[in-house]
Design an enzyme around this catalytic site. Structure first.
Site, PDB file in Angstrom:
ATOM      1  N   LYS A  38      21.640  44.674  34.404  1.00 57.61           N
ATOM      2  CA  LYS A  38      22.818  44.046  35.029  1.00 57.61           C
ATOM      3  C   LYS A  38      24.008  45.010  35.073  1.00 57.61           C
ATOM      4  O   LYS A  38      24.364  45.614  34.065  1.00 57.61           O
ATOM      5  CB  LYS A  38      23.189  42.798  34.238  1.00 57.61           C
ATOM      6  CG  LYS A  38      24.219  41.955  34.920  1.00 57.61           C
ATOM      7  CD  LYS A  38      23.898  40.511  34.712  1.00 57.61           C
ATOM      8  CE  LYS A  38      25.073  39.624  35.035  1.00 57.61           C
ATOM      9  NZ  LYS A  38      24.759  38.217  34.915  1.00 57.61           N
ATOM     10  N   ARG A  51      12.822  35.794  36.691  1.00 55.54           N
ATOM     11  CA  ARG A  51      12.393  36.999  35.966  1.00 55.54           C
ATOM     12  C   ARG A  51      11.172  37.553  36.656  1.00 55.54           C
ATOM     13  O   ARG A  51      10.373  36.802  37.202  1.00 55.54           O
ATOM     14  CB  ARG A  51      11.976  36.657  34.536  1.00 55.54           C
ATOM     15  CG  ARG A  51      13.090  36.208  33.658  1.00 55.54           C
ATOM     16  CD  ARG A  51      13.837  37.376  33.067  1.00 55.54           C
ATOM     17  NE  ARG A  51      14.856  36.938  32.154  1.00 55.54           N
ATOM     18  CZ  ARG A  51      16.057  36.519  32.534  1.00 55.54           C
ATOM     19  NH1 ARG A  51      16.388  36.499  33.797  1.00 55.54           N
ATOM     20  NH2 ARG A  51      16.946  36.130  31.654  1.00 55.54           N
ATOM     21  N   ARG A  63      27.942  33.058  33.345  1.00 55.05           N
ATOM     22  CA  ARG A  63      27.263  31.871  33.863  1.00 55.05           C
ATOM     23  C   ARG A  63      26.485  31.188  32.737  1.00 55.05           C
ATOM     24  O   ARG A  63      26.102  31.809  31.768  1.00 55.05           O
ATOM     25  CB  ARG A  63      26.315  32.248  35.001  1.00 55.05           C
ATOM     26  CG  ARG A  63      27.050  32.541  36.303  1.00 55.05           C
ATOM     27  CD  ARG A  63      26.119  32.958  37.411  1.00 55.05           C
ATOM     28  NE  ARG A  63      25.050  32.015  37.617  1.00 55.05           N
ATOM     29  CZ  ARG A  63      23.751  32.325  37.525  1.00 55.05           C
ATOM     30  NH1 ARG A  63      23.369  33.547  37.215  1.00 55.05           N
ATOM     31  NH2 ARG A  63      22.836  31.404  37.736  1.00 55.05           N
TER      32      ARG A  63
HETATM   33  C1  BTN Z   1      27.640  36.197  34.846  1.00 53.57           C
HETATM   34  O1  BTN Z   1      27.273  35.621  33.818  1.00 53.57           O
HETATM   35  O2  BTN Z   1      26.846  36.905  35.477  1.00 53.57           O
HETATM   36  C2  BTN Z   1      29.032  36.032  35.375  1.00 53.57           C
HETATM   37  C3  BTN Z   1      30.003  36.930  34.678  1.00 53.57           C
HETATM   38  C4  BTN Z   1      31.411  36.840  35.220  1.00 53.57           C
HETATM   39  C5  BTN Z   1      32.391  37.633  34.398  1.00 53.57           C
HETATM   40  C6  BTN Z   1      33.747  37.667  35.022  1.00 53.57           C
HETATM   41  S1  BTN Z   1      34.805  38.856  34.265  1.00 53.57           S
HETATM   42  C7  BTN Z   1      36.166  38.226  35.139  1.00 53.57           C
HETATM   43  C8  BTN Z   1      36.018  36.729  35.161  1.00 53.57           C
HETATM   44  N1  BTN Z   1      36.605  36.138  33.993  1.00 53.57           N
HETATM   45  C9  BTN Z   1      35.700  35.544  33.218  1.00 53.57           C
HETATM   46  O3  BTN Z   1      35.943  34.981  32.134  1.00 53.57           O
HETATM   47  N2  BTN Z   1      34.471  35.684  33.754  1.00 53.57           N
HETATM   48  C10 BTN Z   1      34.532  36.380  35.019  1.00 53.57           C
END
Ligand code: BTN
Length: 325
Positions: free
Chosen positions: A184, A319, A119
């Site tokens: 996380k 946070r 994100r």
């Molecule tokens: C975040 O930042 O919390 C979201 C992360 C999401 C990662 C997943 S892994 C599978 C899918 N492909 C990606 O490139 N991103 C999501």
């Protein structure tokens, strides 16, 4: 496609150069080149004279057969196609291409992502055969409005799936980070194709840390933890994928008719910071207050000195107030 050498070395046993050469139908020099390629994936290979090559600890590789074998029947009927990849830039990127061609129910996974997306423009560190990188395409007739709160609801599905796999302590940090002890463990990224007002397809990307290798330390810019360090008996990644899909797909099927309201109580029950002092990083400022839950659309409600305020959108981050010091 996985290099066949990985399938042989996945058992974690030693295999001699001769054995590998004859199984793969190549010379010993070619075996050596392929071993180097395996090392480039970030895997630790032991090479011992007289014994051969071994991937230390073996590999828990994805298997379509194993995943589909544990899927609920109604989940199988919702999946139009399930693709497993070895190395891709991003499973979300692949799924976006399927979404553009209207393929609702498309599911893909990869052993490794070289440009995993997180994100707010972050990178999602995605080492080979270590974690889960999963994307699902789903159609929503009501457009973007129908998606309000979807990412939060998906968080509840992930928490339930992890519980079913023996991990009790997973919580949610608004909007949809899955955390354990403030670290996380899983992230959700939803991307959209189509008309915001009319029918649209969403790509739901899910990354779950299963067994993050030590080499990832220093690459990840936030505290993290993985499933296998928290459960008594780690399940295979294939079972984890099946359990995740068994929770995720029914939710996607029901979400549009039910809305976030139906998942709000579950979200609040898993909310890591409920009634705690927090601060929200907004585009150009910070807001302090007490996290008082979420509304029926998934916006976070904060009790500030100026009264109750609601915040939504991707630019807000939360946070614990104590981490300000
Ligand atoms: C975040 O930042 O919390 C979201 C992360 C999401 C990662 C997943 S892994 C599978 C899918 N492909 C990606 O490139 N991103 C999501």
């Amino acid at each position: 496609m996985l290099d066949e050498i990985l399938l042989i070395l996945a058992d974690g046993d030693f295999h001699s150069g001769d054995e590998l050469g004859s199984k793969l139908g190549v010379s010993r020099a070619a075996v050596w080149k392929r071993i180097k390629k395996v090392e480039e994936l970030g895997l630790d290979i032991s090479s011992v004279k007289g014994k051969g090559y071994r991937i230390d600890g073996g590999l828990d590789l994805l298997s379509k057969e194993d995943i589909t074998g544990e899927l609920d029947k109604q989940v199988v009927s919702c999946i139009s196609r399930l693709d497993l990849h070895s190395t891709v830039a991003s499973t979300n990127q692949l799924a976006m291409e399927r979404a553009i061609s209207g393929e609702c129910g498309y599911v893909c996974l990869a052993e490794q992502q070289t440009a995993g997306r997180g994100r707010r423009g972050r990178t999602w560190v995605s080492p080979f055969a270590a974690n889960i990188y999963l994307s699902v395409v789903w159609e929503f007739a009501g457009g973007a409005v129908a998606l309000e709160g979807l990412s939060l609801a998906i968080g509840t599905a992930v928490v339930k799936a992890l519980k079913a796999l023996g991990l009790q302590g997973a919580e949610l940090k608004w909007p949809n980070d899955v955390i354990v002890d403030d670290k996380k463990i899983a992230g959700i990224l939803i991307e959209m194709v189509g008309d915001a007002a009319g029918p649209c397809l969403a790509v739901i990307g899910l990354g779950v840390n299963i067994s993050m290798p030590k080499l990832a330390v220093g690459q990840i810019d936030q505290p993290y933890i993985d499933v296998n360090s928290l459960v008594d008996k780690p399940a295979s990644r294939n079972l984890v994928v099946s359990v995740l899909l068994n929770h995720l797909i029914p939710l996607l099927k029901d979400f549009e008719s039910k809305g976030f309201k139906a998942y709000k109580d579950e979200w609040l029950a898993a909310h890591a910071y409920q009634n705690q002092e927090v601060f929200l990083r907004l585009g150009d400022g910070v807001e302090y207050g007490v996290a008082s839950g979420v509304d029926d659309n998934g916006a976070i409600v904060v009790k500030t000195s100026a009264g109750l305020k609601r915040f939504s959108g991707g630019e807000v981050s939360l946070r614990k107030a104590e981490s300000l010091s």
